[in-house]
Structures are given as C-alpha cells and as structure tokens.
Design a protein around this motif. Structure first.
Motif, PDB file in Angstrom:
ATOM      1  N   THR A 270       0.868  -1.176   0.000  1.00 38.68           N
ATOM      2  CA  THR A 270       0.000   0.000   0.000  1.00 38.68           C
ATOM      3  C   THR A 270       0.903   1.224   0.000  1.00 38.68           C
ATOM      4  O   THR A 270       2.119   1.103   0.050  1.00 38.68           O
ATOM      5  N   GLY A 271       0.325   2.429  -0.086  1.00 36.51           N
ATOM      6  CA  GLY A 271       1.170   3.617  -0.094  1.00 36.51           C
ATOM      7  C   GLY A 271       0.440   4.855  -0.558  1.00 36.51           C
ATOM      8  O   GLY A 271      -0.792   4.939  -0.495  1.00 36.51           O
ATOM      9  N   THR A 272       1.209   5.843  -1.040  1.00 34.87           N
ATOM     10  CA  THR A 272       0.639   7.138  -1.397  1.00 34.87           C
ATOM     11  C   THR A 272       1.135   7.627  -2.750  1.00 34.87           C
ATOM     12  O   THR A 272       2.268   7.391  -3.147  1.00 34.87           O
ATOM     13  N   ASP A 273       0.251   8.333  -3.433  1.00 32.40           N
ATOM     14  CA  ASP A 273       0.476   8.943  -4.745  1.00 32.40           C
ATOM     15  C   ASP A 273       0.723  10.430  -4.488  1.00 32.40           C
ATOM     16  O   ASP A 273      -0.173  11.134  -4.024  1.00 32.40           O
ATOM     17  N   GLU A 274       1.929  10.935  -4.801  1.00 36.53           N
ATOM     18  CA  GLU A 274       2.309  12.246  -4.275  1.00 36.53           C
ATOM     19  C   GLU A 274       2.622  13.303  -5.319  1.00 36.53           C
ATOM     20  O   GLU A 274       2.923  14.449  -4.971  1.00 36.53           O
ATOM     21  N   HIS A 275       2.576  12.977  -6.602  1.00 41.88           N
ATOM     22  CA  HIS A 275       2.883  13.962  -7.633  1.00 41.88           C
ATOM     23  C   HIS A 275       1.598  14.514  -8.242  1.00 41.88           C
ATOM     24  O   HIS A 275       0.507  14.037  -7.966  1.00 41.88           O
ATOM     25  N   GLY A 276       1.744  15.524  -9.084  1.00 40.26           N
ATOM     26  CA  GLY A 276       0.598  16.019  -9.829  1.00 40.26           C
ATOM     27  C   GLY A 276       0.257  17.470  -9.553  1.00 40.26           C
ATOM     28  O   GLY A 276       0.769  18.112  -8.629  1.00 40.26           O
ATOM     29  N   GLN A 277      -0.636  17.969 -10.386  1.00 38.94           N
ATOM     30  CA  GLN A 277      -0.992  19.386 -10.377  1.00 38.94           C
ATOM     31  C   GLN A 277      -1.678  19.813  -9.089  1.00 38.94           C
ATOM     32  O   GLN A 277      -1.411  20.895  -8.555  1.00 38.94           O
ATOM     33  N   LYS A 278      -2.581  18.959  -8.581  1.00 41.75           N
ATOM     34  CA  LYS A 278      -3.329  19.354  -7.383  1.00 41.75           C
ATOM     35  C   LYS A 278      -2.417  19.498  -6.174  1.00 41.75           C
ATOM     36  O   LYS A 278      -2.596  20.407  -5.357  1.00 41.75           O
ATOM     37  N   VAL A 279      -1.436  18.612  -6.048  1.00 41.47           N
ATOM     38  CA  VAL A 279      -0.486  18.720  -4.932  1.00 41.47           C
ATOM     39  C   VAL A 279       0.362  19.970  -5.096  1.00 41.47           C
ATOM     40  O   VAL A 279       0.601  20.705  -4.125  1.00 41.47           O
ATOM     41  N   GLU A 280       0.808  20.230  -6.315  1.00 40.17           N
ATOM     42  CA  GLU A 280       1.631  21.414  -6.576  1.00 40.17           C
ATOM     43  C   GLU A 280       0.876  22.689  -6.218  1.00 40.17           C
ATOM     44  O   GLU A 280       1.416  23.598  -5.564  1.00 40.17           O
ATOM     45  N   LYS A 281      -0.398  22.779  -6.628  1.00 43.78           N
ATOM     46  CA  LYS A 281      -1.188  23.976  -6.349  1.00 43.78           C
ATOM     47  C   LYS A 281      -1.480  24.125  -4.856  1.00 43.78           C
ATOM     48  O   LYS A 281      -1.410  25.225  -4.309  1.00 43.78           O
ATOM     49  N   ALA A 282      -1.825  23.018  -4.200  1.00 41.29           N
ATOM     50  CA  ALA A 282      -2.137  23.080  -2.766  1.00 41.29           C
ATOM     51  C   ALA A 282      -0.917  23.511  -1.973  1.00 41.29           C
ATOM     52  O   ALA A 282      -1.019  24.305  -1.028  1.00 41.29           O
ATOM     53  N   ALA A 283       0.245  23.017  -2.348  1.00 40.71           N
ATOM     54  CA  ALA A 283       1.477  23.397  -1.654  1.00 40.71           C
ATOM     55  C   ALA A 283       1.786  24.876  -1.883  1.00 40.71           C
ATOM     56  O   ALA A 283       2.178  25.601  -0.953  1.00 40.71           O
ATOM     57  N   ALA A 284       1.616  25.339  -3.134  1.00 38.84           N
ATOM     58  CA  ALA A 284       1.880  26.742  -3.447  1.00 38.84           C
ATOM     59  C   ALA A 284       0.955  27.667  -2.667  1.00 38.84           C
ATOM     60  O   ALA A 284       1.365  28.732  -2.192  1.00 38.84           O
ATOM     61  N   ALA A 285      -0.304  27.254  -2.510  1.00 40.50           N
ATOM     62  CA  ALA A 285      -1.266  28.068  -1.763  1.00 40.50           C
ATOM     63  C   ALA A 285      -0.854  28.229  -0.303  1.00 40.50           C
ATOM     64  O   ALA A 285      -1.175  29.237   0.333  1.00 40.50           O
ATOM     65  N   ARG A 286      -0.144  27.258   0.211  1.00 42.95           N
ATOM     66  CA  ARG A 286       0.309  27.324   1.602  1.00 42.95           C
ATOM     67  C   ARG A 286       1.728  27.853   1.746  1.00 42.95           C
ATOM     68  O   ARG A 286       2.234  28.020   2.845  1.00 42.95           O
ATOM     69  N   GLY A 287       2.374  28.068   0.604  1.00 45.35           N
ATOM     70  CA  GLY A 287       3.721  28.593   0.644  1.00 45.35           C
ATOM     71  C   GLY A 287       4.761  27.586   1.095  1.00 45.35           C
ATOM     72  O   GLY A 287       5.791  27.958   1.677  1.00 45.35           O
TER      73      GLY A 287
END
Length: 635
Positions: A47-64
């Motif tokens: 099992t595990g996690t999927d960590e790449h992609g546009q939504k992660v990039e945008k969410a991280a940018a929104a939080r700085g």
C-alpha cells in the motif's frame, strides 16, 4: 519458496487525511492478506501514497510550502493510522521514493525506444479533478455528473503512449480472462468502454514541475497516472505478477485499461484480478470534503479496531455502494458482537466454569442426534465460510457464520444446560452441550481471526488455547480438535454500546436529518442598517484548518491553526459542542481576518470563523467549496 500471494491497494492521493473509504480498502486488503497467511501462503501486501501532480503542486503553493513538505505532512496521517490499526503491509510505498523514481524513468526510456511512447502536441479537454485528458465521450459523462466545471481547454506538447494499438489485445484479454475484472458488472463496463474505441494517452506534462522528470527532456514531467501505476512494479519485492489488486470503482478504468496496456508494452505478465469496490455513501451522496459529509476513521475507532474492521467486512458487499449511518454502525456492533458472539462466549465459558469447574468436558462416545445435527451444521458453516472467503466475499462468509451462532442460542434454550446440571443422570448430555459450544467458539475464533485479530486472540485465550490463533491453518480446521484441560480467564469480548449517549456525541450537526437539525427558531430582529463602506471594511477570507484541539477546561472552545494563504493564524472558536477537532482538520472556513486579536482562556485569537446559529446557540460553520483556496476574498 513459492511465489508470494501478491496483493495491492491503490496508492492514496495526498490531498487529504484518510477517511473511511481509504480505511475500508486497506482493511479489506489486510483481511485478505491475513486470510492467505492462515492458508499457509507467503504474502506480499503493498500500500502507499500517490504524491505527484498538479493538485499537490497547487495546494502546496497556496500554503507557501514545497510539494514534498505537503506530502510528508499528509503521509504521516496514513502511516500513523495504519500502525495504530495493526495493518500488516510489507511495504508502504511513496511515489517520491528513489527506487520508484528510477523505475518510472527506466521504463519510460524503454518504451520510448520501442516506439510505444512518442512526442506530439495535444489540444483538447482536460479534467482538472482526474488530472487527465478526456475524450468527447468522457466529457459527456462528466457533464452528466454535473462535473463540466472541472473541464478546461488545453494545448501543450506531450509524450503519448500508443494506447490505441492495444485495443484488440485488451479485448482479447477480457474475452480469455473474464476474471480479470471483478465483479462481473464492472467487467462489462470496462469492456464496453474499450469497445467504444481507444485514443493514444498523454503521459507527460509541461504545465507543472512537481513530478518525475522525463529522462533527457527536463521540461516534461511524467503524467501522474503512468507514474502512479508503476508503483506496483517498484514495490513488488519479487512477487510479480499481482494476484489481486483492490481499487475503488472511480479509478477502475486506469487499472483495467491503461495498466494492462502498459504491461503489455513492457512484455510483463498481467495481474490476475482487478477487484473494484463501491463507495461508502452518506445518505445518497458520496462522501466528500466539499459536501462536509466525510466520516473519519478516528471517530469510529473509539469503539475499537476490531469492531470497525468487522463492520466494514460485514456490511459492505464488495463491488456495490453502501450507505453509512452512525445508527447502523452501532446497531451492527450491538447485535452481532455484544448480543451475538460476546454473549454466546460469556454464557458458554461461564457454564463450563460453573458446572465443570473450568474443565472442558470431552465429547461422550454416544450423543443424541440433536447434538450431531449441530456438529453437522458447524461443518457446513465452515465450508460456506471458506468458499466465500476464498472469493473475497467476507460479507457473505460472516453472515453465514453469524446465522449459525444465532442458532446456537436457540440450541442452548432447547437443551437448558442449567436444568441438565441439576440431574447427575444427565451428565453426559450436559458434557455434549458444553463440548459442542466450546468447539464452535474455537472454530469461530479461527475463522474471524483475519477480520478481528485482537478479539479472536482474546477468545482463543479464554477458551484455554495456547499460542496465537493467527498461526492456525484456517484451511485445516475441524470441529473435533483436542481440547485443553481448562478454559482461561473469562472477560467480556465486547461491551454493549449506549447508542443514545454515543449518538449525542458522534452525530455532527451537518449529518443530522434536516427535520431534526432545525430547532424551532425565533428569527432575530434585523440589525440597524449600515452603508456599503462600513461593510467593506470587514475582510473576509477563505481559510483552511490545519490543526485543531480542544482548549483544556473548556467544553466549548477549540484552538485551531488556520492557513489564510498569506499567513498562518491561531484562532479560538466556541464551536466545540457542535464539532470534534478531528472533523475540522482539512475543512475550509470563512474567517473575519481583520478583527482585532482577543484573548480567550489565555490564548490570543487572531480572527473569527463565520457561522450561523440557532436559538440554542449551536453553531453551523459556513460551507466553502473545495475549489476555493486559502486567501480567497469573500465578498
């Protein structure tokens, strides 16, 4: 050593904490893994996690913050929960792991060399939520679901995978191996989709940077689904191919169409079965943050890990959706665990203690046909359980077992062991009753061990059995096992739930039926009229709750850490009687951002949450769509 039974869950996207949908999938996988270990098979559980992609990039940018920092934060919620729940996975893979990075780039280069991957320009519709280009047919499906707002026109240079070249081979796969997709009605959906025609698949992006770089072309990053699906190769541990891959119905096409096509291009053996399960619903709706109807596993784990695992496996028919309610959850636990197995175990062991001084009687050589019928029923129940468990139909397996256990209550009433105990001439009849009940509980402990490992071990020990119940061979269980000399210490297996008390604490206001959620309200008088300039001085912003905890010595105040996009704030709100802290984390709220700081219980609060309230003062937080980012101005 033989090839391990290789079992996978989907890897979970790091856009939120785990909810009961993620938890259900992982529990189902863990139960199947434990079952196969009790069959004497080596098991590889991934099992595990999927960590790449546009939504992660945008969410991280929104939080700085950096995308990896956001992923690390969310991943900890998964790893901590799985550890607390005793999941037995062999590896928790992350798509940011170095070996996965190398695996994806290696296969990209190989398929580029064979011509299965080529570079071109794409122009068309793109689904923001799925992070995928869509065909006209898929666009119509999204429009029919009310999701057209998530489609945008996009044109960019991209690398394509020649998916269209594998249409005939996929259809042959489905024709030759109908077990490849389960259940049957999901198989038919996939087959019809491929019969409708396949287009080549874009597998790179230039519009984002958060992903695995395409080797030799750094302005491109590998498309998140090509990246994500290859995790099963990275984490296989020499167990290839997968025997069973569990997925939610919403990602079945990726696993039953794209995934086998990738593997065909790679020349690798295909998974044996993709098993798609349904959704847990709240009412008629899928649980989602934007609707505010998500149930977190921590809310239910107060009743115990085994209880939650049992509910998941007993109530969800794999492949179909299932409505969730707190009342149904507690009713199931009370009926089957407290009044059912728990009561039967307590009665049986107490009678052995009382009438035979804790010594388990042997089965007499000659027994009445009614005892023999019960033993035959136990054997038949065992066969039914095993047949369904091997097909991953644990809901049916558990239903058949509990039907038999309920029948034993009637058997006790019929035989009246408390009456037999008063007549020495009936000693053998009493021994037969007590021995049969003990054997039935021993077999039950073995059968439910994959589902309720803790409770099964407790029952095993109380029966006087040594060692670990999980170490027994579930496929070699018989009713006539040699009994130990004495039973162990008798304790309740499961305490009955006070449903009324728990409902008052569990049921969030937004989940309460509308007729009950709206008390009689004397509408307050309208306040004095103000001009627009006065109102415009109030700065209302979208915020996202990152942390929440109760303020000590207060049943009303909750201290929160809130992301406003441009900064983090500590805000104390008097919402503790309506909301649990764990249900606030990840929620979007409206914040009065330019309010002067104020101290509450010694904590300085920098802002106030916008909420409605009834005449009893119960707050109702204003709902904010998930698409609204922290820092957005509310006006």
């Amino acid at each position: 050593m033989s090839k391990p039974f290789y079992l996978t869950t989907p890897i979970y996207y790091v856009n939120d904490r785990p909810h009961i949908g993620h938890t259900y999938t992982t529990v189902l996988a863990d139960v199947i893994a434990r079952f196969h270990r009790m069959l004497g098979e080596p098991v590889r559980f991934l099992t595990g996690t999927d960590e790449h992609g546009q939504k992660v990039e945008k969410a991280a940018a929104a939080r700085g913050i950096a995308p990896k920092a956001l992923a690390d934060e969310v991943v900890a919620n998964y790893t901590d929960l799985w550890q607390r729940m005793g999941m037995t996975h062999d590896r928790f893979i992350r798509t940011t792991d170095a070996d996965h990075h190398a695996m994806v780039q290696g296969w990209f280069e190989k398929l580029l060399a064979t011509g299965d991957i080529y570079k071109a320009t794409y122009k068309g519709l793109y689904s923001v939520s799925d992070e995928a280009y869509v065909t006209e047919t898929q666009a119509k499906e999204l429009q029919a679901q009310g999701l057209a707002h998530q489609l945008i026109e996009l044109e960019e240079e991209t690398y394509f995978f020649r998916l269209s070249a594998y249409q005939d081979r996929l259809l042959k796969l489905y024709a030759d191996h109908p077990e490849f997709v389960q259940p049957d009605f999901r198989f038919n959906e996939v087959k019809r989709f491929v019969e409708g025609g396949l287009q080549d698949l874009s597998i790179s992006r230039t519009s984002i940077t958060w992903g695995i770089p395409v080797p030799g072309d750094a302005k491109h990053v590998v498309y998140v689904w090509f990246d994500a699906l290859l995790n099963y190769l990275t984490g296989q541990g020499s167990a290839w191919p997968p025997d069973l891959q569990l997925v939610g119905k919403d990602i079945l096409r990726f696993h039953a169409v794209y995934w086998p096509a990738f593997l065909m291009a790679m020349g690798l053996e295909l998974p044996k079965t993709i098993l798609a399960h349904g959704w847990w619903l709240m009412g008629e709706d899928k649980m989602s943050k934007s609707k505010g109807n998500v149930v977190r596993p921590d809310t239910l784990l107060r009743f115990g890990n085994d209880a939650l695992r049992f509910f998941f496996l007993r109530d969800m028919q794999v492949g179909h959706d299932r409505g969730f309610s707190f009342e149904g959850f507690m009713d199931r636990l009370n009926a089957d665990l407290a009044n059912g197995l728990g009561n039967l175990a307590s009665r049986t062991l107490s009678m052995i203690q009382r009438y035979r001084d804790g010594r388990i009687p042997a089965l007499p050589a000659h027994i009445h046909h009614s005892h023999r019928e019960q033993l035959q029923g136990l054997e038949a129940t065992y066969e039914q359980f095993m047949e369904n468990a091997r097909r991953n139909r644990f809901d049916v397996a558990l239903a058949s077992l509990w039907d038999y256990l309920r029948g034993l209550d009637g058997y006790i009433v019929e035989k009246q062991p408390w009456v037999l105990a008063k007549d020495p001439a009936k000693a053998e009849d009493l021994d037969a009753v007590l021995h049969l009940l003990w054997q039935a509980l021993r077999m039950t402990a073995i059968l439910v061990a994959p589902v309720m490992p803790g409770m099964a071990q407790d029952l095993w020990s109380q029966l006087g059995m040594a060692g670990q119940v999980a170490g027994q061979r579930i496929d070699q269980t018989t009713w006539d096992a040699v009994v130990p000399e004495r039973i162990g210490t008798v304790q309740p297996l499961f305490q009955r739930i006070d449903k009324e008390k728990e409902m008052s604490e569990l049921m969030p206001p937004e989940a309460t039926p509308a007729a009950e959620a709206k008390p009689a309200l004397d509408v307050p008088e309208l306040r004095e009229t103000i001009d627009y300039d006065t109102f415009a001085k109030t700065d209302l912003r979208v915020g996202k709750v990152l942390e929440a905890e109760r303020v000590p010595k207060s049943d009303k105040l909750i201290k929160m850490r809130v992301d406003l996009g441009f900064e983090l704030r500590t805000i104390v709100g008097g919402i503790g009687k309506a909301y649990a802290p764990e249900d606030l984390v990840g929620r979007r709220v409206v914040v009065v951002a330019n309010l002067a700081p104020r101290k509450l219980m010694g904590i300085e609060s920098h802002g106030m949450l916008l909420a409605a309230s009834d005449n009893a003062g119960l707050p109702y937080l204003v709902a904010v769509p998930e698409e609204a980012h922290p820092g957005f101005l509310v006006k």
